[in-house]
Design an enzyme around this catalytic site. Structure first.
Site, PDB file in Angstrom:
ATOM      1  N   ARG A 169      38.488  46.148  42.225  1.00 18.26           N
ATOM      2  CA  ARG A 169      39.202  46.736  41.083  1.00 18.26           C
ATOM      3  C   ARG A 169      40.066  47.904  41.575  1.00 18.26           C
ATOM      4  O   ARG A 169      39.636  49.054  41.584  1.00 18.26           O
ATOM      5  CB  ARG A 169      38.206  47.215  40.028  1.00 18.26           C
ATOM      6  CG  ARG A 169      37.486  46.084  39.288  1.00 18.26           C
ATOM      7  CD  ARG A 169      36.523  46.637  38.248  1.00 18.26           C
ATOM      8  NE  ARG A 169      36.167  45.671  37.231  1.00 18.26           N
ATOM      9  CZ  ARG A 169      35.034  44.959  37.216  1.00 18.26           C
ATOM     10  NH1 ARG A 169      34.160  45.098  38.194  1.00 18.26           N
ATOM     11  NH2 ARG A 169      34.786  44.111  36.238  1.00 18.26           N
ATOM     12  N   ARG A 178      42.581  42.964  43.255  1.00 17.57           N
ATOM     13  CA  ARG A 178      43.309  42.805  41.993  1.00 17.57           C
ATOM     14  C   ARG A 178      44.310  43.936  41.864  1.00 17.57           C
ATOM     15  O   ARG A 178      43.963  45.100  42.123  1.00 17.57           O
ATOM     16  CB  ARG A 178      42.321  42.837  40.829  1.00 17.57           C
ATOM     17  CG  ARG A 178      43.016  42.818  39.487  1.00 17.57           C
ATOM     18  CD  ARG A 178      42.032  42.678  38.365  1.00 17.57           C
ATOM     19  NE  ARG A 178      41.345  43.928  38.080  1.00 17.57           N
ATOM     20  CZ  ARG A 178      40.390  44.035  37.171  1.00 17.57           C
ATOM     21  NH1 ARG A 178      39.993  42.973  36.488  1.00 17.57           N
ATOM     22  NH2 ARG A 178      39.814  45.192  36.944  1.00 17.57           N
ATOM     23  N   GLU A 212      41.924  35.715  31.743  1.00 16.36           N
ATOM     24  CA  GLU A 212      41.054  36.557  30.912  1.00 16.36           C
ATOM     25  C   GLU A 212      41.616  36.730  29.506  1.00 16.36           C
ATOM     26  O   GLU A 212      41.139  37.565  28.736  1.00 16.36           O
ATOM     27  CB  GLU A 212      40.787  37.909  31.587  1.00 16.36           C
ATOM     28  CG  GLU A 212      42.018  38.682  32.000  1.00 16.36           C
ATOM     29  CD  GLU A 212      41.693  39.996  32.708  1.00 16.36           C
ATOM     30  OE1 GLU A 212      40.551  40.463  32.648  1.00 16.36           O
ATOM     31  OE2 GLU A 212      42.623  40.561  33.314  1.00 16.36           O
ATOM     32  N   ASP A 224      36.925  40.198  29.442  1.00 17.09           N
ATOM     33  CA  ASP A 224      38.046  40.255  28.509  1.00 17.09           C
ATOM     34  C   ASP A 224      38.210  38.939  27.749  1.00 17.09           C
ATOM     35  O   ASP A 224      38.548  38.937  26.569  1.00 17.09           O
ATOM     36  CB  ASP A 224      39.337  40.627  29.246  1.00 17.09           C
ATOM     37  CG  ASP A 224      39.450  42.128  29.429  1.00 17.09           C
ATOM     38  OD1 ASP A 224      39.144  42.871  28.463  1.00 17.09           O
ATOM     39  OD2 ASP A 224      39.797  42.580  30.532  1.00 17.09           O
ATOM     40  N   ARG A 263      35.096  45.002  23.386  1.00 13.64           N
ATOM     41  CA  ARG A 263      33.996  45.130  24.363  1.00 13.64           C
ATOM     42  C   ARG A 263      33.486  46.548  24.495  1.00 13.64           C
ATOM     43  O   ARG A 263      32.424  46.788  25.079  1.00 13.64           O
ATOM     44  CB  ARG A 263      34.423  44.563  25.732  1.00 13.64           C
ATOM     45  CG  ARG A 263      35.518  45.317  26.413  1.00 13.64           C
ATOM     46  CD  ARG A 263      36.079  44.556  27.618  1.00 13.64           C
ATOM     47  NE  ARG A 263      35.485  44.965  28.877  1.00 13.64           N
ATOM     48  CZ  ARG A 263      35.970  44.637  30.073  1.00 13.64           C
ATOM     49  NH1 ARG A 263      37.046  43.873  30.170  1.00 13.64           N
ATOM     50  NH2 ARG A 263      35.394  45.045  31.165  1.00 13.64           N
TER      51      ARG A 263
HETATM   52  C1  PEP Z   1      36.995  40.718  33.138  1.00 16.98           C
HETATM   53  O1  PEP Z   1      37.717  41.062  32.217  1.00 16.98           O
HETATM   54  O2  PEP Z   1      36.125  39.820  33.056  1.00 16.98           O
HETATM   55  C2  PEP Z   1      37.096  41.398  34.444  1.00 16.98           C
HETATM   56  C3  PEP Z   1      36.414  40.991  35.492  1.00 16.98           C
HETATM   57  O3  PEP Z   1      37.895  42.485  34.530  1.00 16.98           O
HETATM   58  P1  PEP Z   1      37.482  43.943  33.985  1.00 16.98           P
HETATM   59  O4  PEP Z   1      36.033  43.896  33.589  1.00 16.98           O
HETATM   60  O5  PEP Z   1      37.777  44.889  35.068  1.00 16.98           O
HETATM   61  O6  PEP Z   1      38.388  44.087  32.803  1.00 16.98           O
HETATM   62 MG    MG Z   2      39.476  42.270  32.522  1.00 19.68          MG
END
Ligand code: PEP
Ligand code: MG
Length: 552
Positions: free
Chosen positions: A307, A343, A442, A466, A476
């Site tokens: 990340r 990413r 996502e 997401d 979330r």
């Molecule tokens: C997701 O959205 O599943 C993901 C891996 O990215 P993040 O949790 O960093 O948004």
């Molecule tokens: Mg995400």
């Protein structure tokens, strides 16, 4: 002796899971004194310090070699870092100046400067730099110990503690070089009043398999010396003088734990394959450079999601191309031949940094974030991509972009990447020609048009965190929506299925990097749907590899 009740229960933060039994024994350091002594000849005191410093550097070089086998290159490297820290001009000159200014002994100056540097490191915003506080204390103790030995005030190196029988070692904080001196057959557990789960000490304890609880605070008092205790690294509790019932309960738990652990260790270094022989790539998620040691210790086959936004979140201003390059290079070098999927910036919504001065939005999770921000601010995106491509020659890099909703966005990203390659070539800057380019799936939109997106990319990585929130219209971040935020919902599962089918139809591989990938209950379904790669929390790697071997 039958004990009727537990005399005390302490609580801290788990740095390494597991159960340990033993007498509490406090670590004793020969260097714990910091008395100031007046010196008449500051020049010869500086010379004493210089001698001790060079001796310490030589010791560290030997310690690095000796630790290679016990801890692996990735962990042993800290002793090379220590050598560099002992050469730091700021550190060295601060000590020399203090000797002169206060006409004081070198031991005193080293202690005082170490505390000042420790404080400075602890005040930093960056987790990695905060972790360096323990290192500056470590190198300073080493120099002090050598000073005392040269002066004939100390015969033996290092640390001591009660060595009779299994002990749970208690201390304020352990530094890396102290941790590697521990014999894991004698030291069954570690408790520290300070410390952090991200420090090298915690990482080493995990590598050496010693259950560890940190941040216990002031309740770790010296009167606990010699008392029998149970350390429960699963819950973060330490039971002092437990009653017979607690001892029996934990003995049973430990037996089960040990059996499970040795069963899991059989899977270390092995490929991840299902019962029918299908290979799955089992990778781990990473938040920062500091996680690399942990990922390597977990035996993950690569990084499935780095990340990169954390680099921006820990900085006070936009990280420059060179600053980012240095970090990506270390990540890739740290992983060697193993793949690292980095990413691109996913800032926005809950992940922010002040200097971005993002406009307040009604619904930031669905606002100008992630790839939308990068395509609006192309200079920002280009800086990151240039850093990534320049670093690509140091390992096995893949790049993926977050929050894709359309074909046009993917085409635009690829165009920018092509421009960057032309730029780098013109500048005669090297980059690898096998960097895979993928996207995160996502958003429901990306999953539904995955047939159109697949021919444009090398891989998909499904972000179920997401994907679940957007498919089910459930924020979330909102704890009250717990049951609505259900990743097992058929709508989410159908989108996962569609994505995998469309990816495979176009001949690309499909992975998953959301939290659902670490969920043992969903593993069977993922295998059945044909997932190719899973990126999970490092601590789940061996558990999932063992489970996968029994499935499909
Ligand atoms: C997701 O959205 O599943 C993901 C891996 O990215 P993040 O949790 O960093 O948004
Ligand atoms: Mg995400």
């Amino acid at each position: 002796m039958i004990r009727e009740k537990i005399s005390a229960v302490l609580q801290g933060t788990t740095a390494n899971k597991g159960i340990a039994f033993g007498k509490i024994s406090f670590l004793k350091r020969a260097t714990d004194t910091d008395a100031k002594v007046h010196v008449d000849n500051t020049d010869s005191e500086i010379e004493r310090f210089e001698k001790a410093r060079l001796h310490a550097i030589a010791q560290l070089s030997a310690l690095y070699e000796a630790s290679l086998e016990k801890l692996g290159e990735q962990n042993a490297v800290v002793f090379q870092i220590h050598q560099m820290m002992l050469d730091d001009p700021d550190y060295v000159s601060s000590i020399k100046k203090l000797i002169v200014k206060e006409e004081a002994n070198a031991e005193y100056a080293v202690t005082k400067v170490a505390r000042r540097f420790e404080k400075q490191f602890l005040e930093m915003d960056n987790d990695y730099m905060r972790g360096r506080a323990a290192d500056v204390i470590d190198i300073s103790r080493r120099v002090k110990e050598i000073l005392m030995m040269h002066a004939g005030k100390l015969k033996k190196h290092g640390i001591s503690f009660d060595n009779s029988g299994p002990i749970i070692l208690a201390t304020d904080d352990l530094v890396p070089s102290e941790t590697v001196q521990l014999d894991s057959k004698k030291v069954t557990g570690i408790i520290t009043s300070l410390g952090s789960t991200r420090s090298h000490t915690a990482i080493f304890a995990r590598t050496m398999g010693i259950p560890t609880i940190v941040c216990v605070g002031d309740s770790l008092t010296p009167d606990l010396e010699g008392k029998y205790a149970i350390l429960d690294g699963n819950s973060g509790y330490i039971y002092i003088e437990p009653d017979e019932g607690t001892i029996t309960r934990y003995s049973e738990m430990k037996k089960t734990d040990d059996a499970q652990h040795s069963h899991l260790e059989e899977f270390r270094g092995k490929e991840t394959v299902t019962r029918s022989g299908r290979s799955i790539r089992l990778y781990a998620n990473s938040g920062s450079l500091a996680d690399i040691d942990l990922i390597k210790a977990s035996d993950a086959e690569g990084i499935g999601l780095f990340r990169s936004e954390y680099i921006y979140m820990q900085a006070h201003d936009y990280p420059t191309e060179d600053e980012q390059f240095a970090i990506y290079k270390k990540v890739l070098q740290g992983m060697g031949k193993k793949k690292a999927i980095i990413r691109t910036l996913d800032i926005g919504a809950d992940k922010t940094a002040e200097y971005f001065m993002l406009k307040p939005e009604e619904n930031p999770a669905m606002g100008v974030r992630a790839i939308r921000l990068c395509l609006t601010n192309k200079a920002l995106f280009k800086t990151q991509l240039r850093a990534l491509y320049r670093a690509s020659v140091f390992g096995n890099l893949s790049i993926m972009v977050p929050m894709i909703t359309s074909v046009e966005e993917v085409i635009e990203c690829k165009r920018i990447i092509e421009d960057i390659k032309v730029e780098l070539k013109a500048q005669e800057l090297e980059f690898a020609d096998n960097v895979e380019f993928g996207i995160m799936v996502e958003t429901p939109a990306a999953a539904l048009i995955s047939d159109e997106l697949a021919p444009l990319v090398d891989f998909f990585s499904i972000g179920t965190n997401d994907l679940t929130q957007f498919t089910l219209a459930a924020d979330r971040q909102n704890a009250d929506l717990g049951t609505y935020l259900n990743p097992y919902h058929h709508a989410v599962v159908r989108l996962i299925e569609t994505t995998i089918k469309n990816g495979h139809a176009a001949g690309i591989w499909v992975g998953i990097c959301g939290e659902l990938a670490s969920d043992e209950k969903f593993l069977g379904k993922l295998i059945q749907l044909g997932i190719d790669e899973m990126s999970v929390v490092p601590s789940s790697v061996l558990t999932l590899r063992a489970k996968i071997a029994s499935l499909g």
